[in-house]
Scaffold this active site. Structure first.
Site, mmCIF file in Angstrom:
data_model
loop_
_atom_site.group_PDB
_atom_site.id
_atom_site.type_symbol
_atom_site.label_atom_id
_atom_site.label_comp_id
_atom_site.label_asym_id
_atom_site.label_seq_id
_atom_site.Cartn_x
_atom_site.Cartn_y
_atom_site.Cartn_z
ATOM 1 C CE LYS A 65 110.405 -4.358 19.378
ATOM 2 N NZ LYS A 65 109.845 -4.124 18.014
ATOM 3 C CD GLU A 80 116.107 -9.479 23.166
ATOM 4 O OE1 GLU A 80 116.588 -9.378 24.310
ATOM 5 O OE2 GLU A 80 114.983 -9.042 22.858
ATOM 6 C CB SER A 113 103.285 -1.489 16.345
ATOM 7 O OG SER A 113 103.559 -2.019 15.058
HETATM 8 C C1 LIG Z 1 109.318 -5.057 17.207
HETATM 9 C C2 LIG Z 1 108.114 -4.539 16.523
HETATM 10 C C3 LIG Z 1 106.915 -5.287 16.445
HETATM 11 C C4 LIG Z 1 106.802 -6.703 16.960
HETATM 12 O O1 LIG Z 1 107.002 -6.868 18.317
HETATM 13 P P1 LIG Z 1 105.816 -7.129 19.339
HETATM 14 O O2 LIG Z 1 106.504 -7.430 20.608
HETATM 15 O O3 LIG Z 1 105.002 -8.273 18.829
HETATM 16 O O4 LIG Z 1 105.012 -5.887 19.396
HETATM 17 C C5 LIG Z 1 105.806 -4.717 15.842
HETATM 18 N N1 LIG Z 1 105.865 -3.475 15.313
HETATM 19 C C6 LIG Z 1 106.981 -2.726 15.348
HETATM 20 C C7 LIG Z 1 106.968 -1.367 14.737
HETATM 21 C C8 LIG Z 1 108.146 -3.232 15.955
HETATM 22 O O5 LIG Z 1 109.262 -2.483 15.985
#
Ligand SMILES: *Cc1c(COP(=O)(O)O)cnc(C)c1O
Length: 399
Positions: A94, A116, A381
């Site tokens: 993010k 948000e 992610s």
């Molecule tokens: C917020 C988040 C997501 C989901 O958000 P996307 O916009 O779909 O990527 C996925 N993995 C992690 C670690 C997150 O913090």
């Protein structure tokens, strides 16, 4: 003259096929229009790009490694590469978007940032970048989420953000987003940083652009490590779709690369306790975009459920609605249980504790059979520290 051209299947009005667009009240038109102009003006600006690249390298720690997971590959009889977004500063992807968006805010002369957050991950990334750049930061968060995500609330406060608990609706992400939009209506001098590839045009395109650094790196890393720039599969989880958009971006126009999106089935797609928007949703409008939405037949938004707070959103970015409906991406709905098992498998085979969201992408390995010679890239992610309470509660770990 700008040389920027999005590699996404998006038209000038922000439509991905029939999805997307900008469905905003009159009062927001000029805010969105100013943002659109600024984005196209700076996206290709040399100073802007250089500032972004330098922060990505020296502050976020990019490029994030592309790691060939040897024991995991052996276990599944294929070649698995993990894109390590979990190693970024603040522990997830993010921050890439938060930095790009805040740089744009500064170029636009804005000093107050609105965001948000659901689980608090986007709130923390935004508060971090605001501290870095000396910007005022207001984060809207459903009161339910404030209570269950205390460590992230504390991080945001230490970073200097004002966290506003939202008392309307179910007091979760959807309600926080409504409140952030309301603030933006009253304060057009503020900049609204959205945490995913959702919202009115140009947000989905802009957020995907800032996240596209992920697939740009994957290409060059694969080239030097495996001798070819394109894998057979790219796998990512989808909440709103930003980490998947970043991981898919530079492969979308490569038909040989299969794109696989893992959405959160919760207790099961038909259980009534799910966040599998692509499979359980229908066409509607949410937060400024036409897309797939979890809703009742009369159009009331249905509360989603997933064990993973980051995937618990009743909509999906218009890009992913299009990729799924056009057949360009395959979508698998992964249950809480499957994600927990996948998190345990990765942890014990590779010594990497993934975020619960990322565990949904890893669970695809148990659902699909990949060939011995095939290359599978999985986007990790985020890291699992924030999920330790859930892991301890749900996993029976013997000592
Ligand atoms: C917020 C988040 C997501 C989901 O958000 P996307 O916009 O779909 O990527 C996925 N993995 C992690 C670690 C997150 O913090």
């Amino acid at each position: 003259m700008s040389t920027y051209k999005s590699l996404l299947p998006v038209d000038e009005e922000g439509y991905y096929g029939r999805f997307g667009g900008a469905y905003v009240p009159e009062i927001l038109h000029s805010n969105v229009e100013n943002l659109r102009k600024a984005f196209y003006r700076y996206v290709d600006d040399d100073d802007f790009k250089q500032e972004f690249d330098t922060l990505m390298r020296d502050y976020v720690g990019r490029p994030s490694p592309l790691y060939r997971a040897g024991r995991l590959s052996e276990h599944y009889g294929t070649n698995i590469y993990l894109k390590r977004e979990d190693l970024n500063h603040t522990g997830a992807h993010k921050i890439n978007n938060a930095i790009g968006s805040a740089l744009l805010a500064r170029r636009m002369g804005k000093h107050r940032i609105i965001a948000e957050t659901g689980a608090g991950q986007h709130g923390v990334a935004t508060a971090t970048v605001c501290a870095l750049m000396g910007l005022e930061c207001v984060v809207y968060m459903g009161a339910t989420d404030v209570a269950r995500q205390q460590p992230n609330v504390e991080r945001m406060k230490m970073l200097g953000a004002k966290v506003v608990p939202v008392m309307s609706g179910n007091r979760t992400l959807k309600d926080a987003t409504n409140e952030a939009i309301r603030d933006w209506c009253c304060n057009p001098d503020s900049f609204y940083i959205i945490g995913s590839t959702v919202g009115p045009h140009p947000y989905p395109e802009m957020v995907a652009h800032f996240q596209s650094v992920i697939s740009s790196e994957i290409r060059s890393q694969l080239k030097s490590q495996a001798g070819c720039e394109t894998p057979d599969y790219v796998v990512a989880c989808v909440g709103g779709g930003s980490n998947a958009a970043g991981a898919f971006y530079h492969f979308i126009n490569e038909p040989s690369v299969r794109l696989i999106a893992a959405e959160a089935a919760g207790l099961g797609v038909d259980s009534g306790q799910t966040a599998a928007t692509i499979q359980a949703g229908s066409e509607g409008i949410i937060h400024g975009a036409r897309t797939l939405v979890m809703q009742t037949p009369d159009g009331q938004i249905e509360e989603p459920y997933s064990i993973s707070a980051g995937l618990d959103y009743p909509g999906i970015g218009p890009l992913h609605a299009f990729l799924a409906r056009s057949g360009r991406a395959d979508v698998l709905a992964v249950t809480d249980r499957e994600a927990l098992d996948a998190a345990m498998t990765l942890t014990r085979l590779e010594g990497i504790i993934p975020a619960l969201e990322s565990a949904h992408a890893l669970a695809v390995l148990d659902r699909l059979k990949f060939g011995h010679d095939e290359i599978v890239v999985i986007n990790v992610s985020g890291r699992g520290d924030k999920d330790m309470n859930t892991y301890m509660r749900e996993l029976k770990i013997e000592d």
